[in-house]
Design an enzyme around this catalytic site. Structure first.
Site, PDB file in Angstrom:
ATOM      1  N   ASP A   1       9.649   2.978   1.551  1.00 56.89           N
ATOM      2  CA  ASP A   1       8.451   3.736   1.905  1.00 56.89           C
ATOM      3  C   ASP A   1       8.268   3.622   3.419  1.00 56.89           C
ATOM      4  OD1 ASP A   1       5.921   4.644   2.501  1.00 56.89           O
ATOM      5  OD2 ASP A   1       4.966   3.768   0.739  1.00 56.89           O
TER       6      ASP A   1
ATOM      7  N   LYS B   1       3.109  11.501   6.744  1.00 54.70           N
ATOM      8  CA  LYS B   1       2.314  11.321   7.949  1.00 54.70           C
ATOM      9  C   LYS B   1       2.915  12.015   9.165  1.00 54.70           C
ATOM     10  CE  LYS B   1      -0.111   7.193   6.359  1.00 54.70           C
ATOM     11  NZ  LYS B   1      -1.319   7.914   5.931  1.00 54.70           N
TER      12      LYS B   1
ATOM     13  N   PHE C   1       0.863  -1.182   0.000  1.00 50.83           N
ATOM     14  CA  PHE C   1       0.000   0.000   0.000  1.00 50.83           C
ATOM     15  C   PHE C   1       0.898   1.231   0.000  1.00 50.83           C
ATOM     16  CE2 PHE C   1      -2.352   3.536   1.732  1.00 50.83           C
ATOM     17  CZ  PHE C   1      -3.496   3.491   0.964  1.00 50.83           C
TER      18      PHE C   1
END
Length: 401
Positions: free
Chosen positions: A226, A255, A141
């Site tokens: 990531d 984030k 994801f």
């Protein structure tokens, strides 16, 4: 109808149904706790998918934002501003890298990493034009843009959004042999999550990440990590790769970099890699804006102390010990994760992950489900041990009901 029902009905009537939130309407929050429009309090064990690593309303971050709001919030990259150089310098130092390319969202940062890898492949490695390939892992994801869903294996993320962007090879996560076999002279990068978050907090086999690093170095391929969810303290280290002593060619961050206050993301790499860009080839009006830089600089300063990483490691050990005790009794099939991050597979006979999440919500605890019967637990790193235990007691109550 109640205030909650009215707010949800209005949202359902006037917003696209691209999310299926739990039926709670948050009005305020502080630390690890949120309060809804009815005045009910909930323990947040999701932390905005790690965007809120430092808790809701963290005073240091709020004060940094307030101070910057009175000065300047946006210049666009048409001009320099006085927070930009410090942000790039400090973030590069935190990562042990040289160069930063700031964006806003995690998906934007992943898109930036893809463009960087392709351009590096053509300009530096000498891959024929239009032939660059990037290897990714199944069950990944990385976001939901059209390019990113093109290499997703999740039908919900991918279906009906074609035609899909070519140039990606998908191999099983954790399978180094499959990755080696997929590599060709046209492979420019490997893009993986050191721990797969959306897939259920999947930790790869020991030695896998070191093997990826050795393989990519051997084949002159960029290793792109990531760390949007796993990075910046979540796992008990600054980066999840730190647990394996691995340094990639490129970090993709987001984030927690914005502290849950503003969206901030970045690609961080060497000057040689990010140096492939020339003015006008990539950018963002809001990327690296003064407000974002001010907040992110405070995040970086907080991480430099190491206290949040240590807290995540210590409380994470406690979390996993307690969750481990739930296995073997028939209610929990398995538990995975690292630091203050766990995926809990609920026995299907007990209920779906959504159903368990709703029952926890009724007891004042907020988590989120994924992939059927899995729930994710990722509290703010500032949570107290007492509050964490309170939340775990509620989980036990739901599982034993």
């Amino acid at each position: 109808m109640s205030t909650t029902e009215t707010a949800i009905a209005s949202a359902e009537a006037h917003s696209a149904h691209n999310y299926h939130p739990l039926p709670v309407v948050v009005a305020s929050a502080e630390g690890a706790w949120m309060t809804d429009v009815e005045g009910r309090r909930y323990l947040d064990l999701l932390a905005g998918y790690s965007a809120l690593n430092f808790g809701h309303g963290n005073r240091r971050l709020i004060e940094a934002a307030k101070a910057q709001l009175d000065r300047v919030t946006l210049t666009s990259r048409a001009f320099h501003h006085d927070r930009f150089a410090d942000f790039c310098t400090e973030l590069a130092a935190l990562c042990g890298m040289e160069t930063v390319l700031p964006m806003n969202t995690g998906a934007e940062a992943v898109e930036t990493a893809v463009k960087t890898a392709r351009k590096w492949g053509y300009r530096v490695k000498g891959v024929p034009d239009g032939m660059a390939k990037i290897i990714v892992a199944s069950d990944n994801f990385h976001g939901r843009t059209t390019t990113i869903v093109s290499f997703s294996t999740d039908p919900e993320a991918r279906a009906d959004f074609g035609p899909y962007t070519p140039g990606f090879e998908i191999v099983p996560y954790g399978d180094l042999t499959a990755m080696r076999e997929a590599m060709t002279e046209n492979t420019v990068a490997v893009l993986i999550e050191p721990i797969q978050g959306e897939a259920g907090v999947l930790v790869p086999p020991a030695g896998y990440l070191q093997g990826v690093r050795e393989l990519t170095r051997e084949r002159n391929v960029l290793f792109i990590a990531d760390e949007i969810q796993s990075g910046l303290g979540r796992t008990g280290k600054t980066f999840a790769l730190d647990h394996e002593g691995v340094v990639p060619d490129m970090y993709v961050l987001g984030k927690a970099l914005g502290g849950g206050v503003v969206p901030v993301s970045a690609v961080v790499s060497s000057a040689d890699v990010l140096g492939v860009f020339r003015p006008g080839e990539h950018g963002s009006t809001f990327g690296g804006n003064p407000l974002a830089c001010a907040v992110a600089l405070e995040v970086i300063a907080m991480l430099r102390t190491g206290e949040y990483q240590q807290r995540a490691a210590e409380l994470g050990d406690h979390l996993h010990r307690e969750l481990g005790l739930l296995t073997g009794g028939g209610a929990v099939e398995s538990v995975r994760g690292r630091g203050l991050w766990a995926g809990v597979d609920i026995a299907p006979a007990l209920g779906t992950g959504r159903e368990i999440s709703e029952k926890l919500m009724e007891l004042g605890v907020l988590v989120k489900d994924t992939h059927g019967s899995t729930i994710r637990i990722a509290p703010p790193l500032v949570i107290s041990k007492e509050d964490l235990d309170w939340g775990l007691d509620r989980l036990r109550a739901v599982l034993s009901a």
